[in-house]
Design a protein around this motif. Structure first.
Motif, short mmCIF file in Angstrom:
data_model
loop_
_atom_site.label_atom_id
_atom_site.label_comp_id
_atom_site.label_asym_id
_atom_site.label_seq_id
_atom_site.Cartn_x
_atom_site.Cartn_y
_atom_site.Cartn_z
N TYR A 1 29.02 -18.42 -12.70
CA TYR A 1 28.54 -17.97 -13.66
C TYR A 1 27.77 -18.05 -13.63
N VAL A 2 26.61 -17.24 -14.29
CA VAL A 2 25.23 -17.45 -15.46
C VAL A 2 24.98 -17.23 -16.72
N ALA A 3 24.15 -18.10 -17.61
CA ALA A 3 24.47 -17.69 -19.15
C ALA A 3 23.12 -18.41 -19.69
N ALA A 4 22.54 -18.00 -20.43
CA ALA A 4 22.05 -18.33 -21.54
C ALA A 4 21.67 -18.65 -22.82
N VAL A 5 21.01 -19.73 -23.28
CA VAL A 5 20.42 -19.78 -24.69
C VAL A 5 19.81 -20.55 -25.48
N SER A 6 19.46 -20.50 -26.51
CA SER A 6 18.30 -21.01 -27.15
C SER A 6 18.42 -22.24 -27.87
N ASP B 1 10.99 -25.71 -29.94
CA ASP B 1 11.78 -24.23 -29.46
C ASP B 1 12.73 -24.91 -27.75
N LEU B 2 13.89 -24.19 -27.61
CA LEU B 2 14.11 -24.49 -26.10
C LEU B 2 15.14 -23.48 -25.32
N ASN B 3 14.94 -22.73 -24.47
CA ASN B 3 15.60 -22.19 -23.62
C ASN B 3 16.44 -23.08 -22.80
N CYS B 4 17.48 -22.57 -22.05
CA CYS B 4 18.65 -23.41 -21.37
C CYS B 4 19.41 -22.42 -20.61
N VAL B 5 19.21 -22.77 -19.25
CA VAL B 5 19.87 -22.04 -18.82
C VAL B 5 21.15 -23.21 -17.35
N MET B 6 22.13 -22.42 -17.53
CA MET B 6 23.44 -23.45 -17.14
C MET B 6 23.82 -22.36 -16.07
N ASP B 7 25.19 -23.04 -15.23
CA ASP B 7 25.87 -22.29 -14.73
C ASP B 7 27.07 -22.83 -14.95
N ASP B 8 28.41 -22.36 -14.24
CA ASP B 8 29.76 -22.61 -15.17
C ASP B 8 30.57 -23.75 -15.12
N ARG B 9 29.74 -24.91 -14.94
CA ARG B 9 29.98 -26.28 -14.25
C ARG B 9 29.27 -27.29 -14.53
N LEU C 1 23.85 -28.56 -27.67
CA LEU C 1 24.29 -27.67 -28.12
C LEU C 1 24.30 -26.16 -27.72
N CYS C 2 22.66 -26.26 -26.18
CA CYS C 2 23.12 -24.90 -24.85
C CYS C 2 24.51 -24.92 -24.39
N GLN C 3 24.58 -26.24 -24.04
CA GLN C 3 26.14 -26.37 -22.99
C GLN C 3 27.26 -25.48 -23.74
N LYS C 4 27.16 -26.12 -25.10
CA LYS C 4 28.47 -25.38 -25.59
C LYS C 4 28.01 -23.67 -25.84
N GLY C 5 27.42 -22.89 -26.23
CA GLY C 5 27.32 -21.68 -26.36
C GLY C 5 26.56 -20.91 -25.15
N ILE C 6 27.09 -22.23 -24.29
CA ILE C 6 26.49 -21.34 -23.04
C ILE C 6 28.17 -21.15 -22.85
N SER C 7 28.88 -21.93 -22.87
CA SER C 7 30.76 -21.87 -22.73
C SER C 7 30.63 -21.12 -23.27
N ARG C 8 30.56 -20.46 -24.39
CA ARG C 8 31.52 -19.57 -24.75
C ARG C 8 30.80 -17.85 -24.45
N LEU C 9 29.77 -18.36 -24.15
CA LEU C 9 28.68 -17.12 -23.47
C LEU C 9 29.91 -16.39 -22.45
N GLN C 10 29.70 -17.41 -21.08
CA GLN C 10 31.05 -17.12 -20.58
C GLN C 10 32.09 -17.59 -19.83
N GLU C 11 32.20 -17.04 -21.51
CA GLU C 11 33.93 -16.48 -21.35
C GLU C 11 34.18 -14.97 -21.99
N LEU C 12 33.23 -14.83 -22.59
CA LEU C 12 33.15 -13.30 -22.68
C LEU C 12 32.64 -12.82 -21.34
N GLN C 13 31.68 -13.63 -20.72
CA GLN C 13 30.97 -12.86 -19.45
C GLN C 13 32.20 -12.12 -18.56
#
Length: 238
Positions: free
Chosen positions: A158-163, A186-194, A220-232
């Motif tokens: 999975y891939v998701a991103a957040v600021s 300002d920082l934008n971050c893209v991560m996979d589900d690992r 902070l982004c990692q925490k937000g991205i984990s939630r987004l990937q759960e939704l995905q």
């Protein structure tokens, strides 16, 4: 500090992903992140670009904002006869992010274009485009697999991103427009589900920032991205 919408510093905006909103596209969704709304569609063609090796596929993206996506009307890129630098930079980011988890040999001789059209922008449109674009892409892959065009789904994760950003010297997750416009960093971050980083875009808008501050924003982004990937996952596997 008290945030405009009452959220905690590490709390993302409410997010909703509605799949299958376009009856013609092979994959589609509408993603809502707070007041930001992006329509994401995936279109499949059997003509990969010339630079792609024979037998491999390609994933690319296009990004645009509707004229009244913002508080004031903006001109369409076509009216200026060229793509704006911002749109070009964002669509390259989306394409890189999505290709990072696609096995192009398993995809085979297919070209998938992800169109991300911002219906309403209230901060985080590029990160919402990555998150929603991934869902639209995988929905297209699922349709192709069911139709016998793919032997297996050509995605590795999975891939998701957040600021995130620093406002009044406080790190905050998922900035809305008012926070983003006042951000020192300002920082934008893209991560996979690992938990692996795919891309970081960080800028000292009002002042330089330290490595420790960058690390805090990434956490902070990692925490937000984990939630987004759960939704995905709930949309794609539910």
């Amino acid at each position: 500090m008290s945030r405009i919408d009452g959220r905690a510093a590490d709390e993302p905006r409410p997010v909703e992903i509605i799949p299958h909103v376009n009856q013609f596209a092979e994959g589609s969704c509408l993603i809502r992140c707070g007041n930001t709304q992006v329509l994401c569609t995936a279109s499949v063609e059997d003509r990969p670009p010339r630079h792609v090796p024979e037998g491999e596929g390609w994933v690319t993206a296009e990004y645009s904002m509707l004229p009244r996506a913002n508080r004031e009307r903006s001109r369409r890129d076509i009216s200026k006869l060229k793509l704006s630098g911002r749109s070009a930079e964002i669509q390259r980011l989306i394409g890189r992010a999505l290709r990072s988890v696609v096995d192009r040999k398993k995809l085979g001789p297919w070209n998938v274009t992800i169109d991300c059209d911002v219906l309403q922008g209230d901060g985080g449109t590029r990160t919402a485009s990555v998150t929603g674009g991934y869902v639209a892409m995988v929905l297209a892959f699922q349709k192709m697999w069911k139709a016998g065009l793919l032997e297996e789904l050509p995605v590795s994760g999975y891939v998701a991103a957040v600021s995130a950003g620093i406002v009044d010297d406080e790190p905050l997750l998922d900035l809305c427009y008012e926070e983003d416009s006042a951000a020192m960093v300002d920082l934008n971050c893209v991560m996979d589900d690992r938990g692996r980083l795919i891309e970081i875009q960080g800028t000292g808008e009002g002042r330089p920032f330290t490595l420790a501050e960058q690390q805090k924003l990434v956490e902070l982004c990692q925490k937000g991205i984990s939630r987004l990937q759960e939704l995905q996952r709930s949309v794609l596997e539910g």
